[in-house]
Write an enzyme that holds these catalytic residues in place. Structure first.
Site, mmCIF file in Angstrom:
data_model
loop_
_atom_site.group_PDB
_atom_site.id
_atom_site.type_symbol
_atom_site.label_atom_id
_atom_site.label_comp_id
_atom_site.label_asym_id
_atom_site.label_seq_id
_atom_site.Cartn_x
_atom_site.Cartn_y
_atom_site.Cartn_z
ATOM 1 N N CYS A 262 -10.318 -42.948 22.936
ATOM 2 C CA CYS A 262 -11.249 -42.817 21.802
ATOM 3 C C CYS A 262 -12.672 -42.468 22.220
ATOM 4 O O CYS A 262 -13.474 -42.052 21.383
ATOM 5 C CB CYS A 262 -11.239 -44.102 20.991
ATOM 6 S SG CYS A 262 -9.574 -44.601 20.563
ATOM 7 N N HIS B 109 -16.649 -44.122 16.408
ATOM 8 C CA HIS B 109 -15.208 -43.839 16.479
ATOM 9 C C HIS B 109 -14.532 -44.441 15.247
ATOM 10 O O HIS B 109 -14.832 -45.574 14.856
ATOM 11 C CB HIS B 109 -14.635 -44.427 17.768
ATOM 12 C CG HIS B 109 -13.148 -44.440 17.766
ATOM 13 N ND1 HIS B 109 -12.412 -43.303 17.535
ATOM 14 C CD2 HIS B 109 -12.250 -45.451 17.924
ATOM 15 C CE1 HIS B 109 -11.126 -43.616 17.558
ATOM 16 N NE2 HIS B 109 -11.006 -44.910 17.789
ATOM 17 N N ASN C 133 -6.885 -42.862 12.452
ATOM 18 C CA ASN C 133 -7.578 -42.858 13.740
ATOM 19 C C ASN C 133 -7.071 -41.665 14.560
ATOM 20 O O ASN C 133 -5.890 -41.625 14.919
ATOM 21 C CB ASN C 133 -7.267 -44.186 14.439
ATOM 22 C CG ASN C 133 -7.905 -44.310 15.814
ATOM 23 O OD1 ASN C 133 -8.406 -43.340 16.370
ATOM 24 N ND2 ASN C 133 -7.862 -45.512 16.364
HETATM 25 O O1 UT7 Z 1 -9.197 -46.841 18.445
HETATM 26 C C1 UT7 Z 1 -8.785 -47.906 19.228
HETATM 27 C C2 UT7 Z 1 -7.402 -48.244 18.804
HETATM 28 N N1 UT7 Z 1 -7.467 -48.975 17.589
HETATM 29 C C3 UT7 Z 1 -6.965 -50.177 17.502
HETATM 30 O O2 UT7 Z 1 -6.453 -50.683 18.466
HETATM 31 C C4 UT7 Z 1 -7.043 -50.889 16.185
HETATM 32 C C5 UT7 Z 1 -7.966 -52.067 16.229
HETATM 33 N N2 UT7 Z 1 -7.443 -53.165 15.461
HETATM 34 C C6 UT7 Z 1 -7.277 -53.122 14.120
HETATM 35 O O3 UT7 Z 1 -7.608 -52.145 13.489
HETATM 36 C C7 UT7 Z 1 -6.699 -54.335 13.434
HETATM 37 O O4 UT7 Z 1 -6.623 -55.412 14.356
HETATM 38 C C8 UT7 Z 1 -5.278 -54.060 12.843
HETATM 39 C C9 UT7 Z 1 -5.402 -53.156 11.619
HETATM 40 C C10 UT7 Z 1 -4.384 -53.399 13.890
HETATM 41 C C11 UT7 Z 1 -4.629 -55.359 12.396
HETATM 42 O O5 UT7 Z 1 -5.470 -56.016 11.453
HETATM 43 P P1 UT7 Z 1 -5.785 -57.565 11.626
HETATM 44 O O6 UT7 Z 1 -6.591 -57.945 10.473
HETATM 45 O O7 UT7 Z 1 -6.383 -57.753 13.003
HETATM 46 O O8 UT7 Z 1 -4.345 -58.202 11.486
HETATM 47 P P2 UT7 Z 1 -3.560 -59.098 12.540
HETATM 48 O O9 UT7 Z 1 -3.132 -58.282 13.714
HETATM 49 O O10 UT7 Z 1 -4.333 -60.348 12.780
HETATM 50 O O11 UT7 Z 1 -2.249 -59.445 11.686
HETATM 51 C C12 UT7 Z 1 -2.309 -60.254 10.492
HETATM 52 C C13 UT7 Z 1 -0.934 -60.315 9.888
HETATM 53 C C14 UT7 Z 1 0.154 -60.673 10.888
HETATM 54 O O12 UT7 Z 1 1.068 -61.523 10.246
HETATM 55 P P3 UT7 Z 1 1.032 -63.120 10.470
HETATM 56 O O13 UT7 Z 1 1.204 -63.314 11.937
HETATM 57 O O14 UT7 Z 1 -0.312 -63.549 9.973
HETATM 58 O O15 UT7 Z 1 2.181 -63.610 9.636
HETATM 59 C C15 UT7 Z 1 0.815 -59.353 11.188
HETATM 60 O O16 UT7 Z 1 2.179 -59.492 11.554
HETATM 61 O O17 UT7 Z 1 -0.566 -59.033 9.358
HETATM 62 C C16 UT7 Z 1 0.725 -58.657 9.842
HETATM 63 N N3 UT7 Z 1 0.769 -57.205 9.948
HETATM 64 C C17 UT7 Z 1 1.122 -56.404 8.940
HETATM 65 N N4 UT7 Z 1 1.488 -56.654 7.675
HETATM 66 C C18 UT7 Z 1 1.779 -55.617 6.880
HETATM 67 C C19 UT7 Z 1 0.454 -56.429 11.028
HETATM 68 N N5 UT7 Z 1 0.605 -55.132 10.719
HETATM 69 C C20 UT7 Z 1 1.015 -55.083 9.435
HETATM 70 C C21 UT7 Z 1 1.331 -54.032 8.554
HETATM 71 N N6 UT7 Z 1 1.695 -54.345 7.297
HETATM 72 N N7 UT7 Z 1 1.262 -52.736 8.922
#
Ligand code: UT7
Length: 345
Positions: free
Chosen positions: A131, A270, A300
Site C-alpha cells: 500500500c 491510503h 482497497n
Molecule cells: O491496506 C492494508 C490492508 N488493509 C487491511 O488490512 C484492513 C485493515 N483492517 C480493517 O479494515 C478492519 O480490521 C476489518 C474491516 C478487516 C475488520 O473490521 P473490524 O471492525 O476490525 O472487525 P473484527 O476483525 O474485529 O471482527 C469483528 C467481527 C468478528 O466476529 P466476532 O469474533 O466478533 O464474532 C468477525 O468474525 O466481525 C466478523 N467479521 C465479519 N462479519 C461479517 C469479519 N469479517 C466479516 C464480514 N462479514 N466480512
C-alpha cells in the site's frame, strides 16, 4: 469553498518557500467498469452489505475483465498520465511500477508494460511495497531526478487484487479491488514535491501476506489445497498500526517542513478503510472535508489507491495554487510513506 479558505490566515509559513525536490507533471488513473458489490459478495460468503459498509465504508469494488492482467491496468493509467504531462513517450527515461499483484513472479511487470507502451531501452523495474508502493516509487524517482540521472520518470501503482482473493475468507475478500494510477515525475510540473519520507518495520511482516508461491512455500498441491496463494491478514492489528503510523508520519512531515498539521489542505491517505482514515483525521485534528475518503465504489486497491484518489481530485479540479497535499501510506511490510506536495501557482 476550498478547504484553504476555512483554516488559513496566512499562506503556509516555511512550506510556502520550501524548495521543490522535483515535481509531478502529469497524472492518470484507470478503474475497470465492472463492480463487485457487497450484495454480490453476500451470495458468496457469510457477510452482509450492512456489515461491510459500516465497518469499511465500501459498497463495491472494481474487477478487471477476465482477459486483462495487471500490466493492462498499468498501461491504461500510464497512457493517461503521459497525455496529461503532454510529453512524448520518448521523453521518459525511467519507469517504476509498484505492485504486489504482478503478471508473474519473473520477469517484472514493468518490463511487460514497457513493451506494451512501446518504450525502448530505458530502465524499468517493479517495487513490492504494497500500500505504500506509490510513495516509495515517487521517492526513487525524485532521487534519480535530483542526482541528474533522469529527467522524466513514469511512476505507476497497479493492482489486480481480486485475482489474489480467497472468496471463502470473509475477513479479506470484501476489502480489495483492482485499479491503477500513474504519475510523470519531472523537474518542473503541476505539483512540487517538498518532502518525502518512507519507513518500514519488518517485525510486522506476517500481518498481511500472500504466504504461498515464494521460496518459503513454493507452489505445491498442498499450498493450493490450503489456499496459500491468496491474501491473508490480521485486520484489527493492521487497523491500529495504520492509524498510529499514518498520524505519526504526517506529524513528522509537518515538523520537518516547519508547518502546522493544520496547514495541510488535503490529506490523501491510503484507502484501506473509511474508519482508519477518519481516525487518522481525528487524531490530527483535521476537518473531515480535508481528509479524502475515496473507497466506497473502489475498495482497497493497494499500491494504486493513493494515485487513484489523488488523480480523482485533480480531474475534478479541486486543487488551488499554493495548497499543500499530504500523500500518506501504510500497509504490508509493514511499510509506510509520506509525501508533501504543493500545488503550483
Ligand atoms: O491496506 C492494508 C490492508 N488493509 C487491511 O488490512 C484492513 C485493515 N483492517 C480493517 O479494515 C478492519 O480490521 C476489518 C474491516 C478487516 C475488520 O473490521 P473490524 O471492525 O476490525 O472487525 P473484527 O476483525 O474485529 O471482527 C469483528 C467481527 C468478528 O466476529 P466476532 O469474533 O466478533 O464474532 C468477525 O468474525 O466481525 C466478523 N467479521 C465479519 N462479519 C461479517 C469479519 N469479517 C466479516 C464480514 N462479514 N466480512
Amino acid at each position: 469553498m476550498s478547504p484553504s479558505d476555512s483554516h488559513r490566515d496566512d499562506p503556509v509559513g516555511v512550506a510556502a518557500n520550501a524548495p521543490a525536490i522535483c515535481s509531478i507533471r502529469g497524472l492518470g488513473r484507470y478503474l475497470p467498469e465492472r463492480q463487485l458489490t457487497n450484495v454480490d459478495l453476500e451470495k458468496v460468503v457469510d457477510t452482509s452489505d450492512e456489515w461491510i459498509f459500516q465497518r469499511t465504508g465500501i459498497r463495491s469494488r472494481r474487477v478487471m475483465p477476465e482477459d486483462w492482467i495487471t500490466s493492462d491496468l498499468a498501461v491504461a493509467a500510464a497512457q493517461r498520465a503521459l497525455a496529461d504531462a503532454d510529453l512524448p513517450l520518448t521523453a521518459i527515461d525511467q519507469m517504476i511500477l509498484a505492485t504486489v499483484t504482478p503478471d508473474h513472479l519473473c520477469p517484472s511487470t514493468a518490463c511487460v508494460v514497457h513493451h506494451k507502451l512501446g518504450m525502448k531501452n530505458v530502465p524499468a523495474f517493479d517495487i513490492s511495497v504494497a500500500c505504500s508502493g506509490f510513495g516509495y516509487a515517487l521517492s526513487i524517482a525524485a532521487a534519480g531526478i535530483v542526482a541528474g540521472m533522469h529527467h522524466n520518470v513514469l511512476v505507476i501503482g497497479a493492482e489486480a487484487m481480486t485475482r489474489f482473493m480467497n472468496y471463502e475468507d470473509r475477513t479479506s475478500c470484501i476489502l480489495f479491488g483492482d485499479g491503477a494510477g500513474a504519475a510523470v515525475v519531472s523537474k518542473e510540473g503541476r505539483f512540487d514535491l517538498l518532502y518525502t519520507d518512507n519507513g518500514a518495520d519488518g517485525s510486522m511482516a506476517d500481518m498481511i501476506e500472500i504466504p504461498g508461491g515464494g521460496s518459503r512455500e513454493p507452489a505445491s498441491e498442498g499450498t493450493l489445497q490450503e489456499r496459500r496463494h491468496f491474501v491473508v491478514l490480521r485486520g484489527r492489528e493492521v487497523f491500529k498500526s495504520a492509524v498510529r503510523q499514518m498520524s505519526q508520519s504526517t506529524r513528522d512531515a509537518a515538523e520537518a517542513l516547519g508547518i502546522q498539521v493544520s496547514d495541510i489542505d488535503w490529506m490523501v491517505p491510503h484507502q484501506a478503510n473509511a474508519r482508519i482514515i477518519e481516525a487518522v483525521g481525528e487524531q490530527l485534528g483535521l476537518p473531515a472535508e480535508r481528509v479524502v475518503v475515496d473507497l466506497e465504489d473502489k475498495g482497497n486497491t493497494t499500491a494504486a489507491s493513493i494515485p487513484i484518489a489523488f488523480t480523482g481530485l485533480y480531474e475534478q479540479g479541486r486543487f488551488e495554487p499554493g495548497q499543500l497535499i499530504a500523500l500518506v501510506g501504510f500497509g504490508a511490510g509493514a511499510a509506510w510513506s509520506c509525501q508533501i506536495l504543493r500545488v503550483r501557482g
